[in-house]
Design an enzyme around this catalytic site. Sequence first.
Site, PDB file in Angstrom:
ATOM      1  N   GLU A  70      16.082  -3.691   2.328  1.00  0.00           N
ATOM      2  CA  GLU A  70      16.529  -4.295   1.063  1.00  0.00           C
ATOM      3  C   GLU A  70      15.824  -3.569  -0.068  1.00  0.00           C
ATOM      4  O   GLU A  70      14.719  -3.059   0.123  1.00  0.00           O
ATOM      5  CB  GLU A  70      16.116  -5.774   1.008  1.00  0.00           C
ATOM      6  CG  GLU A  70      16.777  -6.652   2.031  1.00  0.00           C
ATOM      7  CD  GLU A  70      16.233  -8.094   1.980  1.00  0.00           C
ATOM      8  OE1 GLU A  70      15.310  -8.361   1.191  1.00  0.00           O
ATOM      9  OE2 GLU A  70      16.741  -8.923   2.735  1.00  0.00           O
ATOM     10  N   LYS A  75      13.362  -3.205  -2.956  1.00  0.00           N
ATOM     11  CA  LYS A  75      12.186  -3.966  -3.377  1.00  0.00           C
ATOM     12  C   LYS A  75      12.175  -3.971  -4.892  1.00  0.00           C
ATOM     13  O   LYS A  75      11.831  -2.977  -5.528  1.00  0.00           O
ATOM     14  CB  LYS A  75      10.896  -3.343  -2.838  1.00  0.00           C
ATOM     15  CG  LYS A  75       9.669  -4.166  -3.201  1.00  0.00           C
ATOM     16  CD  LYS A  75       8.403  -3.600  -2.620  1.00  0.00           C
ATOM     17  CE  LYS A  75       7.249  -4.566  -2.763  1.00  0.00           C
ATOM     18  NZ  LYS A  75       6.994  -5.016  -4.121  1.00  0.00           N
ATOM     19  N   ARG A  98       5.288 -17.256  -6.828  1.00  0.00           N
ATOM     20  CA  ARG A  98       4.708 -16.845  -5.556  1.00  0.00           C
ATOM     21  C   ARG A  98       3.395 -17.582  -5.265  1.00  0.00           C
ATOM     22  O   ARG A  98       3.077 -17.894  -4.133  1.00  0.00           O
ATOM     23  CB  ARG A  98       4.466 -15.348  -5.642  1.00  0.00           C
ATOM     24  CG  ARG A  98       3.760 -14.787  -4.502  1.00  0.00           C
ATOM     25  CD  ARG A  98       3.406 -13.354  -4.838  1.00  0.00           C
ATOM     26  NE  ARG A  98       2.259 -13.000  -4.058  1.00  0.00           N
ATOM     27  CZ  ARG A  98       2.206 -11.969  -3.253  1.00  0.00           C
ATOM     28  NH1 ARG A  98       3.222 -11.165  -3.144  1.00  0.00           N
ATOM     29  NH2 ARG A  98       1.132 -11.729  -2.578  1.00  0.00           N
ATOM     30  N   GLU A 137      14.243 -12.716  -6.450  1.00  0.00           N
ATOM     31  CA  GLU A 137      13.378 -11.940  -7.337  1.00  0.00           C
ATOM     32  C   GLU A 137      14.052 -11.968  -8.717  1.00  0.00           C
ATOM     33  O   GLU A 137      15.224 -11.580  -8.834  1.00  0.00           O
ATOM     34  CB  GLU A 137      13.264 -10.518  -6.775  1.00  0.00           C
ATOM     35  CG  GLU A 137      12.247  -9.652  -7.434  1.00  0.00           C
ATOM     36  CD  GLU A 137      10.799  -9.872  -6.934  1.00  0.00           C
ATOM     37  OE1 GLU A 137      10.550 -10.744  -6.077  1.00  0.00           O
ATOM     38  OE2 GLU A 137       9.932  -9.166  -7.449  1.00  0.00           O
ATOM     39  N   PHE A 140      17.295 -13.278  -1.930  1.00  0.00           N
ATOM     40  CA  PHE A 140      17.081 -12.544  -0.677  1.00  0.00           C
ATOM     41  C   PHE A 140      16.817 -13.422   0.531  1.00  0.00           C
ATOM     42  O   PHE A 140      16.794 -12.934   1.655  1.00  0.00           O
ATOM     43  CB  PHE A 140      15.988 -11.480  -0.827  1.00  0.00           C
ATOM     44  CG  PHE A 140      14.612 -12.008  -1.155  1.00  0.00           C
ATOM     45  CD1 PHE A 140      13.768 -12.463  -0.155  1.00  0.00           C
ATOM     46  CD2 PHE A 140      14.172 -12.026  -2.468  1.00  0.00           C
ATOM     47  CE1 PHE A 140      12.496 -12.931  -0.467  1.00  0.00           C
ATOM     48  CE2 PHE A 140      12.902 -12.487  -2.789  1.00  0.00           C
ATOM     49  CZ  PHE A 140      12.062 -12.945  -1.775  1.00  0.00           C
ATOM     50  N   ARG A 148       1.294 -13.250   6.438  1.00  0.00           N
ATOM     51  CA  ARG A 148       1.587 -11.844   6.218  1.00  0.00           C
ATOM     52  C   ARG A 148       1.690 -11.223   7.598  1.00  0.00           C
ATOM     53  O   ARG A 148       0.850 -11.449   8.441  1.00  0.00           O
ATOM     54  CB  ARG A 148       0.434 -11.184   5.447  1.00  0.00           C
ATOM     55  CG  ARG A 148       0.693  -9.749   5.065  1.00  0.00           C
ATOM     56  CD  ARG A 148      -0.518  -9.133   4.377  1.00  0.00           C
ATOM     57  NE  ARG A 148      -0.857  -9.759   3.098  1.00  0.00           N
ATOM     58  CZ  ARG A 148      -0.186  -9.557   1.971  1.00  0.00           C
ATOM     59  NH1 ARG A 148       0.865  -8.773   1.951  1.00  0.00           N
ATOM     60  NH2 ARG A 148      -0.563 -10.145   0.856  1.00  0.00           N
ATOM     61  N   LYS A 201       6.664  -3.371   3.581  1.00  0.00           N
ATOM     62  CA  LYS A 201       7.080  -2.843   2.268  1.00  0.00           C
ATOM     63  C   LYS A 201       6.744  -1.367   2.178  1.00  0.00           C
ATOM     64  O   LYS A 201       5.665  -0.942   2.585  1.00  0.00           O
ATOM     65  CB  LYS A 201       6.458  -3.639   1.126  1.00  0.00           C
ATOM     66  CG  LYS A 201       4.983  -3.801   1.210  1.00  0.00           C
ATOM     67  CD  LYS A 201       4.472  -4.691   0.088  1.00  0.00           C
ATOM     68  CE  LYS A 201       3.019  -5.020   0.332  1.00  0.00           C
ATOM     69  NZ  LYS A 201       2.410  -5.928  -0.588  1.00  0.00           N
TER      70      LYS A 201
HETATM   71  P1  AMP Z   1       3.638  -7.040  -3.249  1.00  0.00           P
HETATM   72  O1  AMP Z   1       3.615  -7.923  -4.452  1.00  0.00           O
HETATM   73  O2  AMP Z   1       3.466  -5.595  -3.554  1.00  0.00           O
HETATM   74  O3  AMP Z   1       2.725  -7.551  -2.155  1.00  0.00           O
HETATM   75  O4  AMP Z   1       5.129  -7.113  -2.613  1.00  0.00           O
HETATM   76  C1  AMP Z   1       5.721  -8.286  -2.197  1.00  0.00           C
HETATM   77  C2  AMP Z   1       6.590  -8.804  -3.283  1.00  0.00           C
HETATM   78  O5  AMP Z   1       7.753  -8.022  -3.415  1.00  0.00           O
HETATM   79  C3  AMP Z   1       7.150 -10.179  -3.060  1.00  0.00           C
HETATM   80  O6  AMP Z   1       6.217 -11.177  -3.334  1.00  0.00           O
HETATM   81  C4  AMP Z   1       8.347 -10.208  -3.989  1.00  0.00           C
HETATM   82  O7  AMP Z   1       7.951 -10.619  -5.289  1.00  0.00           O
HETATM   83  C5  AMP Z   1       8.752  -8.771  -4.123  1.00  0.00           C
HETATM   84  N1  AMP Z   1      10.075  -8.406  -3.585  1.00  0.00           N
HETATM   85  C6  AMP Z   1      10.917  -7.553  -4.182  1.00  0.00           C
HETATM   86  N2  AMP Z   1      12.014  -7.367  -3.458  1.00  0.00           N
HETATM   87  C7  AMP Z   1      11.908  -8.121  -2.357  1.00  0.00           C
HETATM   88  C8  AMP Z   1      12.729  -8.337  -1.224  1.00  0.00           C
HETATM   89  N3  AMP Z   1      13.882  -7.700  -1.067  1.00  0.00           N
HETATM   90  N4  AMP Z   1      12.276  -9.191  -0.269  1.00  0.00           N
HETATM   91  C9  AMP Z   1      11.085  -9.820  -0.412  1.00  0.00           C
HETATM   92  N5  AMP Z   1      10.270  -9.649  -1.469  1.00  0.00           N
HETATM   93  C10 AMP Z   1      10.661  -8.806  -2.435  1.00  0.00           C
END
Ligand code: AMP
Length: 588
Positions: free
Chosen positions: A250, A252, A272, A302, A342, A417, A423
């Site tokens: 998907e 991001k 979050r 998102e 999502f 997690r 990611k």
């Molecule tokens: P990070 O903040 O770098 O840990 O990345 C996780 C965050 O990516 C999540 O908390 C979401 O806010 C964001 N996110 C963006 N796109 C997606 C997606 N397709 N699925 C899940 N989370 C997403």
Amino acid sequence: MEFSILVDSFYKMESTRKRLELTQFLVELFEKTPIEIISKIVYLIQGKLRPDFEGIELGVAERIAMRSISKSSGIPIKKIETEYRKGGDLGHAASIILEQKTQTTFLVEDITVERVYETLFKIAKLEGPHSQDMKMKYISSLLNDASPLEANYILKLLLGTLRLGVAENTMMDALAIAFSGDKDNRKILQHAYNVSSDLGKVAETIAIDGIEEIKKFKIILFNPIRPMLADRIKSEEEAIEKMGNAFAAEYKLDGERVQLHIEGEKMELFSRSLENISSYYPDIIEKIPKNIQVDNIIVEAEIVAINENTGKFLPFQELMHRRRKYKIEKAVTQYPITVNFFDILYCNGKSCLELNYKDRRRKLEESVKEDNFAKYIPMSIVTNKNEIEDFMENSINSGSEGLMLKLLDKPYQAGSRGSHWLKLKREYQNELGDSLDLVVIGGFFGKGRRTGSYGTLLLATYDEDEDVFTSICKVGTGFTDEDLDQLYQMLNPKVTIKKNPRIISEMKADVWFEPELVIEVVASEITLSPIHKAAMDKIRKETGLALRFPKFTGKIRVEKAVEDASTNEEIIALYKGQKKVAHDKNLM
Ligand code: AMP
């Protein structure tokens, strides 16, 4: 229940950081607690009155607290201030002051937990022109009847400075032991907590109805579910290695994650970190219910700022304009957004967590109608490196950060997690290979152009084992004048006289902040450090880890709780990964 019983436990808990001892103190306390007030005791131990998502905040100003101490002790404010400055702990100062109380009260009422809780609750709810006076009245009436030690903890609760270091896991261990006799039942409690985000409610259920009811614990609409998180990876190869030969990719998106709870016209939005953020997004509240095809639902999306002319996604910072209490209508038109769905967690009264990814995605598309404002996050099933690279290219071109990769046959793991979601950011693929989310703990005043702001910030990682923040670097680059201004406004109210005990650092900052704000940085490398405290002793004795050439990315991560910042465990993994890359390069 007498407040002194709780206070004795607080005192014992404050004296140790050992998890087993803390658990034992908690078990003893829970066994003495009448079951009707178990949830109150659980919240108070965490320094709160209700679960976070209800947004009931105590946060009494120091000034009001000092005036209340003065009122109830008859001792002048100046003297209280001097005592406070000596140790930097107003609770402790109050206990010393009250020992020397000059005004003796004759009609001393016993203080109970119930009374303290009700009074704190009334104080938290006070608003309006006379609220300061009323707060003082309530506080001094409690202090009049309190012993010096009780006063110490009443003040810590009021000021939000009670830090017993009790992690949620420790609390659940103790609840499992006290009310089911078996620590292993923690896992069952954990599930209940993950779906309700309310430890008080979990405690009440096990204490009153027993472990069998906890097993049946269900999602409650309008109580946020703790989000599922992703591990990071660095390359397409790593994705295939970890996920096999067919999985979902998907986009991001670089926005704000939101959990939407909807039933008919009623709707609440949670961030979050499970804060209620409904008031920042009146456009979502107005429009989205019309897109929902079922009676009730919990979905995740998102929120992303967009350029209305090109339809492209804009970076996360643009959403910051929505973080305001007043004139939000203007921000709504100036900074348009889309809501990009999502996942689906609950539908028509039933949990969807157990469904696998494919079924959830299908259900999501059946339950939410797409239009210009409500979209599904672009998704594609990928089977090889080329397909991942192509989809990554599309994602970056649309203004996104990279890809989220998700296993097709796995359920939604609330509150954890793991490797079912990975990611992959484009920026991970250079230098250190990652951006980090770090907690701002200290500041250094700027010079020249930066006078009147903090020119350099001291940053920390989160140490999950000890529940503390360990310094990892100073950062002074990457800031625009606007960033410096904004950070100054945000950090100034967090300045403390004395370093918070959860901050572990040997640096001499000009000012210390309450650890409450997370910012994003990139760096070129992680190095061993004799000064910084992150991952101390983990790689080498008496040595920590530090970031080399850290740079602010422009992102203030208001949506992240400090406990969501990069952990020492993650830093160690990055450090080891970087050594492996260097080693592999040498072999080439
Ligand atoms: P990070 O903040 O770098 O840990 O990345 C996780 C965050 O990516 C999540 O908390 C979401 O806010 C964001 N996110 C963006 N796109 C997606 C997606 N397709 N699925 C899940 N989370 C997403």
